[in-house]
Design a protein around this motif. Structure first.
Motif, mmCIF file in Angstrom:
data_model
loop_
_atom_site.group_PDB
_atom_site.id
_atom_site.type_symbol
_atom_site.label_atom_id
_atom_site.label_comp_id
_atom_site.label_asym_id
_atom_site.label_seq_id
_atom_site.Cartn_x
_atom_site.Cartn_y
_atom_site.Cartn_z
ATOM 1 N N CYS A 340 -2.480 11.510 -26.905
ATOM 2 C CA CYS A 340 -2.740 12.464 -27.989
ATOM 3 C C CYS A 340 -3.153 13.793 -27.377
ATOM 4 C CB CYS A 340 -3.850 11.939 -28.892
ATOM 5 S SG CYS A 340 -4.306 13.097 -30.202
ATOM 6 N N VAL A 341 -2.570 14.897 -27.911
ATOM 7 C CA VAL A 341 -2.922 16.221 -27.401
ATOM 8 C C VAL A 341 -3.715 17.022 -28.424
ATOM 9 C CG1 VAL A 341 -0.974 16.286 -25.811
ATOM 10 C CG2 VAL A 341 -0.698 17.235 -28.125
ATOM 11 N N GLY A 342 -3.957 16.449 -29.597
ATOM 12 C CA GLY A 342 -4.790 17.119 -30.587
ATOM 13 C C GLY A 342 -4.091 18.211 -31.379
ATOM 14 N N CYS A 343 -2.768 18.119 -31.533
ATOM 15 C CA CYS A 343 -2.044 19.175 -32.254
ATOM 16 C C CYS A 343 -2.215 19.060 -33.758
ATOM 17 C CB CYS A 343 -0.559 19.163 -31.893
ATOM 18 S SG CYS A 343 0.353 17.763 -32.568
ATOM 19 N N GLY A 344 -2.620 17.872 -34.235
ATOM 20 C CA GLY A 344 -2.914 17.693 -35.652
ATOM 21 C C GLY A 344 -1.706 17.433 -36.542
ATOM 22 N N ARG A 345 -0.505 17.374 -35.956
ATOM 23 C CA ARG A 345 0.689 17.221 -36.808
ATOM 24 C C ARG A 345 0.671 15.916 -37.600
ATOM 25 N NH1 ARG A 345 3.055 19.749 -32.224
ATOM 26 N NH2 ARG A 345 4.217 21.649 -32.708
ATOM 27 N N CYS A 346 0.174 14.824 -36.970
ATOM 28 C CA CYS A 346 0.212 13.531 -37.676
ATOM 29 C C CYS A 346 -0.663 13.576 -38.920
ATOM 30 C CB CYS A 346 -0.197 12.401 -36.739
ATOM 31 S SG CYS A 346 -1.818 12.593 -35.975
ATOM 32 N N ILE A 347 -1.708 14.411 -38.882
ATOM 33 C CA ILE A 347 -2.598 14.515 -40.043
ATOM 34 C C ILE A 347 -1.911 15.342 -41.131
ATOM 35 C CG2 ILE A 347 -4.907 15.228 -40.810
ATOM 36 C CD1 ILE A 347 -5.733 15.139 -37.801
ATOM 37 N N THR A 348 -1.277 16.430 -40.702
ATOM 38 C CA THR A 348 -0.605 17.321 -41.647
ATOM 39 C C THR A 348 0.535 16.621 -42.384
ATOM 40 O OG1 THR A 348 -1.051 19.150 -40.138
ATOM 41 C CG2 THR A 348 0.613 19.523 -41.850
ATOM 42 N N TRP A 349 1.321 15.877 -41.635
ATOM 43 C CA TRP A 349 2.566 15.357 -42.213
ATOM 44 C C TRP A 349 2.451 13.954 -42.740
ATOM 45 C CZ3 TRP A 349 5.684 18.921 -43.702
ATOM 46 C CH2 TRP A 349 5.597 20.168 -43.065
ATOM 47 N N CYS A 350 1.246 13.387 -42.708
ATOM 48 C CA CYS A 350 1.041 12.074 -43.317
ATOM 49 C C CYS A 350 1.028 12.260 -44.824
ATOM 50 C CB CYS A 350 -0.274 11.454 -42.864
ATOM 51 S SG CYS A 350 -0.585 9.878 -43.700
ATOM 52 N N PRO A 351 1.930 11.599 -45.543
ATOM 53 C CA PRO A 351 1.980 11.821 -46.992
ATOM 54 C C PRO A 351 0.708 11.416 -47.713
ATOM 55 C CG PRO A 351 3.654 10.223 -46.302
ATOM 56 C CD PRO A 351 2.933 10.664 -45.065
ATOM 57 N N VAL A 352 -0.089 10.543 -47.095
ATOM 58 C CA VAL A 352 -1.338 10.159 -47.762
ATOM 59 C C VAL A 352 -2.553 10.703 -47.024
ATOM 60 C CG1 VAL A 352 -0.330 8.110 -48.826
ATOM 61 C CG2 VAL A 352 -1.427 7.906 -46.595
ATOM 62 N N GLY A 353 -2.329 11.566 -46.050
ATOM 63 C CA GLY A 353 -3.435 12.255 -45.395
ATOM 64 C C GLY A 353 -4.299 11.399 -44.490
ATOM 65 N N ILE A 354 -3.715 10.400 -43.841
ATOM 66 C CA ILE A 354 -4.502 9.616 -42.884
ATOM 67 C C ILE A 354 -4.783 10.494 -41.664
ATOM 68 C CG2 ILE A 354 -4.484 7.601 -41.340
ATOM 69 C CD1 ILE A 354 -2.740 6.207 -43.481
ATOM 70 N N ASP A 355 -6.017 10.422 -41.208
ATOM 71 C CA ASP A 355 -6.491 11.326 -40.165
ATOM 72 C C ASP A 355 -6.914 10.501 -38.946
ATOM 73 O OD1 ASP A 355 -8.038 12.908 -38.543
ATOM 74 O OD2 ASP A 355 -9.256 13.763 -40.169
ATOM 75 N N ILE A 356 -6.196 10.673 -37.867
ATOM 76 C CA ILE A 356 -6.447 9.854 -36.665
ATOM 77 C C ILE A 356 -7.871 10.037 -36.143
ATOM 78 C CG2 ILE A 356 -5.464 11.597 -35.071
ATOM 79 C CD1 ILE A 356 -4.344 9.287 -33.384
ATOM 80 N N THR A 357 -8.415 11.255 -36.291
ATOM 81 C CA THR A 357 -9.776 11.495 -35.780
ATOM 82 C C THR A 357 -10.786 10.730 -36.624
ATOM 83 O OG1 THR A 357 -10.155 13.481 -37.129
ATOM 84 C CG2 THR A 357 -9.120 13.807 -35.002
ATOM 85 N N GLU A 358 -10.509 10.677 -37.935
ATOM 86 C CA GLU A 358 -11.400 9.966 -38.846
ATOM 87 C C GLU A 358 -11.327 8.457 -38.590
ATOM 88 O OE1 GLU A 358 -11.403 11.862 -42.877
ATOM 89 O OE2 GLU A 358 -10.874 9.816 -43.447
ATOM 90 N N GLU A 359 -10.117 7.962 -38.362
ATOM 91 C CA GLU A 359 -9.956 6.523 -38.113
ATOM 92 C C GLU A 359 -10.668 6.120 -36.825
ATOM 93 O OE1 GLU A 359 -8.844 4.530 -40.379
ATOM 94 O OE2 GLU A 359 -8.379 6.272 -41.626
ATOM 95 N N ALA A 360 -10.550 6.973 -35.802
ATOM 96 C CA ALA A 360 -11.215 6.663 -34.530
ATOM 97 C C ALA A 360 -12.731 6.682 -34.718
ATOM 98 C CB ALA A 360 -10.795 7.657 -33.455
ATOM 99 N N SER A 361 -13.189 7.633 -35.514
ATOM 100 C CA SER A 361 -14.629 7.734 -35.722
ATOM 101 C C SER A 361 -15.154 6.574 -36.565
ATOM 102 C CB SER A 361 -14.924 9.106 -36.326
ATOM 103 O OG SER A 361 -15.903 9.031 -37.301
#
Lengths: 372, 292, 156
Positions: A340-361
């Motif tokens: 992961c490089v922290g670009c945030g694209r997976c958060i932006t383009w997730c249709p339901v807004g799943i956030d990898i940083t939130e899941e890790a936390s």
């Protein structure tokens, strides 16, 4: 370091074209920022900014004449370096078997990328390791044929989804570029602070009308990226994250995220490091010609893990867990870096807004967590 | 410097190109398992040239059937130099079903050999316990040939085989020969017998408590369905064997065999290049974790 | 051929592994050793469960009767294993039949006598029943795995 006035920026593109490069850069197209072919500086998204949030993306007019006043393109440069579809070979049926046809020599484009962010250079380096490890198995070195000319632009406008500071990949570039630029816009001046990272970068930079940067300008450039770093509020605590995830294959939060995850694979498509592909063997209607294609695949598709009898990862839970654990943990064992490089694209383009940083936390802080 | 990693060109693409092999022989092992031998179509086989296929026990090839696709299949032949390539496989999908219909003279594409191998040399001067479930005997057969090629290097060699029924047991001819040779101890068991079956009925793990070997100076190699390997490992550990002396062969979806397509990931491992064979100690943490 | 005293034969059997000597001696008094030819019935399904057996050599098959199929083989019990625990549980009848498929040597214990010994010496009874439980657990595990049909072709 050199100062290139905004009015001379077009020369950079012209010089790259004159040197035989196909030039690619960000463009405002169809409501998004797309890395695409560019001919001139007016193709760049002047005056645009991107608003990004969980499952949210808006391209807006900012009112400022920044050329690079946005965070990152909606898709990454992966589509050029690791194309979504590539034919590997073509074969013709013979009496008892088949014969591989001599491939038509495909022109290898010499590409130049303008506006590459620090996180994206990290992503390219990470993807390259995957390629090099595979190539090493052939006993032949990976041929560094036609390396793209990279004009990096330091990020001064991170989005709400950016967390490169947590992943130690930005916002300022450190290596992997031919030329790096910092765009400065203040009062009545608009210029770029340029620095070369390679010989060819230096050669090209020398041909653009410029002057030496003053100490004040250099520190202004540094201040711009420092400010960007400070404005990043999203974070991912990577300390001991690998061990933490290895210990928590059965954490209840995987079930919770699976309830929301649509298993659409958007995150893997926009991720600049996701490399998983599929081999597709096809045959034409006459049954005479067969081809093998390399196509992007996603660990979210059910067929991804298919072995005779059925898929190994049947549940959405196991597929999300595979993706995130790969990205943040097993990748480290495989390639020596996080995926992961922290670009945030997976958060932006997730249709339901799943956030990898939130899941890790969640996994780190939940009372159900198994300590490593 | 960032490279242009176009997989369609360069070395990774070369790794994806099959070589042509011709089927030399075909044999049915059981109702849905067959063994084929292959020789390279051109080039090899000339005077002074090694005509065979070089590999190490436990490695696999990607076999391509024109127009149908490609599948990973372990090599089941003798690893001694100069011998034809041999594969044993079961018809389980479109490609293997298509392959089962091919007969001598037909040509297939072969990429390989890929993957790591059974640590045969680690078993020198030790007792060797081989445990196979069903078609899992195929990837272990090269180990048996290696052992027979230099039998005095090994201590006791014990082969435990479990199968669904007597008629689904593979390599029955070879098993008879190996048994007669007295060079190894063989125990067979089936889940369901037949009227004529006078052998053991039950699961292959049943032999582990009773066989005589030195658990502290032994190596075990297991290949079969995961659940069978799981119970076998348990039984071997009960006998006092250490997890690092127990080797298992793992299976995941392998697409490229060079660690580039990502499908065969198993925790941090790529089965195709870090495996398929692992000491149990290396995968203990994820082995019985569902859906990894 | 059984010049060896029964006690030392039993001591070598995995069922009695690490059993205290005095316990073994008391149990050995109840045991006889018998040889069976291939194909002999040891006990029939539904018959009174009188005995407990340890297989010393050979192979015994557990069988049951299925309509249209006759006797069907379920599992084999081999040297080193135990056989027959129905004398411990009501209604004290063998649920399945047992027959040899090889020349077989068995140690045979009368169940009623064993129970009498256990009544007098619960310590020994506990030791013994624990071993029976381990064996039953192993048999159950085997049966579950057989049920899983793990070698079946998944696409059939």
């Amino acid at each position: 370091m050199k100062i290139i006035e905004r009015s001379n920026f077009g020369r950079l593109i012209e010089l790259l074209k004159e040197a035989g490069y196909e030039v690619y850069g960000p463009r405002a197209l169809d409501g998004g920022l797309v890395y695409d072919h560019i001919e001139k500086d007016s193709d760049l998204p002047e005056g645009y900014k991107d608003q990004q949030g969980k499952g949210l993306y808006r391209l807006e007019k900012s009112g400022d004449p920044y050329l690079f006043g946005f965070a990152v393109g909606s898709q990454s440069w992966k589509k050029f370096l690791h194309p979504a579809e590539q034919r590997l070979w073509k074969a013709k049926k013979t009496g008892n078997g088949f014969t591989l046809l001599d491939p038509e020599p495909e022109p290898r484009p010499r590409m130049a990328f303008i506006g590459v962010r620090a996180c994206e250079i990290s992503a390219m380096t990470i993807q390259q390791k995957v390629y090099e490890q595979a190539a090493a198995l052939s006993g032949n070195p990976a041929t560094p044929d036609a390396p793209p000319f990279i004009v990096a632009v330091n990020c001064t406008h991170p989005s709400n989804n950016c967390f490169c500071t947590s992943m130690d990949t930005g916002p300022r570039v450190r290596s992997g570029f031919d030329i790096s630029l910092t765009e400065i816009l203040e009062d009545h001046s608009h210029y770029f602070i340029g620095e070369s990272g390679s010989e060819r970068g230096a050669d090209l930079l020398a041909q653009i009308p410029s002057r030496q940067a003053t100490e004040a300008e250099i520190s202004r450039g540094k201040a711009a990226t420092d400010k960007a770093a400070q404005s990043i509020s999203r974070s991912l605590d990577t300390h001991g994250l690998k061990e933490l995830l290895y210990q928590n294959y059965n954490h209840p939060s995987w079930e919770a995220v699976a309830d929301r995850c649509l298993s659409c694979g958007n995150c893997t498509m926009v991720c600049p490091t996701c490399f998983c592909s599929s081999v597709e063997d096809t045959i034409d209607v006459t049954g005479q010609y067969a081809e093998r294609w390399n196509k992007w695949d996603s660990c979210f598709s059910i067929d991804f893990s298919y072995i005779h009898g059925g898929p190994v990862r049947n549940s959405v839970k196991s597929r999300y867990r595979q993706w995130m654990t790969h990205k943040l943990a097993t990748w480290i064992d495989q390639f020596g870096t996080s995926g992961c490089v922290g670009c945030g694209r997976c958060i932006t383009w997730c249709p339901v807004g799943i956030d990898i940083t939130e899941e890790a936390s969640t996994i780190r802080n939940s009372p159900k967590t198994q300590e490593p | 410097m960032i490279h242009n990693n176009l997989a369609g060109q360069g070395v990774v693409s070369d790794l994806m190109k099959p070589s042509l092999f011709r089927i030399e022989s075909w044999k049915r092992e059981s109702p849905d398992v067959f063994t084929m031998s292959f020789l390279p179509k051109d080039g090899m086989g000339g005077v002074g040239e090694n005509p065979g296929f070089t590999f190490l026990p436990g490695q696999f090839n990607m076999i391509y059937i024109f127009g149908l696709g490609e599948v990973p299949i372990s090599i089941s032949g003798d690893p001694a130099p100069g011998l034809p390539l041999i594969h044993t496989t079961r018809s389980v999908g479109a490609v293997t079903q298509g392959m089962s219909l091919l007969r001598p003279g037909a040509e297939v594409g072969v990429r390989g050999p890929f993957g790591n191998h059974w640590p045969v040399e680690r078993a020198w001067d030790k007792d060797l316990i081989l445990v196979a479930g069903g078609i899992g005997l195929a990837p272990l057969r090269p180990v048996i040939y290696s052992v027979l090629n230099s039998r005095n290097k090994f201590g006791k060699v014990i082969l435990l085989i479990g199968s669904k029924t007597p008629s689904e047991m593979v390599f029955r001819g070879e098993l008879r020969d190996w048994d007669r040779s007295k060079l190894m101890e063989i125990h067979l068991t089936v889940d369901r017998g037949s009227k004529s079956w006078r052998g053991s009925l039950g699961v292959v793990t049943k032999f582990v408590p009773a066989i005589s070997f030195e658990p502290e100076n032994a190596l075990a190699m297991i290949c079969g369905p995961e659940v069978m390997m799981h119970f076998t490992i348990d039984a071997l550990k009960k006998r006092g064997m250490q997890p690092e002396d127990i080797y298992v062969s793992m299976e995941r979806n392998m697409k490229c065999a060079v660690g580039y397509y990502g499908h065969c990931q198993y925790g941090p491992h790529f089965i195709c290049k870090n495996g398929p064979i692992f000491p149990y100690s290396e995968i203990e943490g994820i082995f019985r974790e569902p859906e990894v | 051929m059984n010049a060896q005293p029964i006690e030392s034969i039993l001591a070598d059997h995995p069922f009695f592994k690490e059993i205290p000597r005095e316990h073994l001696a008391r149990v050995a008094l109840q045991a006889t050793i018998s040889r069976f030819d291939k194909g002999e019935v040891i006990f029939r399904e539904g018959s009174d469960a009188r005995n407990f057996y340890l297989v010393l050599k050979g192979r015994v098959i557990i069988e049951t009767l299925l309509p249209h199929q006759g006797l069907v083989n379920i599992q084999t019990v081999e040297a080193g294993e135990m056989l027959g625990w129905s004398w411990l549980v009501p209604p004290f009848r063998y649920r399945f039949g047992a027959r040899t498929v090889q020349p077989t040597e068995l140690a045979i214990f009368n169940g009623k006598h064993l129970l009498e010994v256990f009544e007098k010496d619960p310590q020994l009874g506990y030791q013994f029943l624990r071993r029976v439980l381990v064996a039953i657990t192993e048999r159950l595990e085997q049966t579950r795995l057989q049920l899983l049909n793990i070698y079946d072709n998944p696409v059939k």
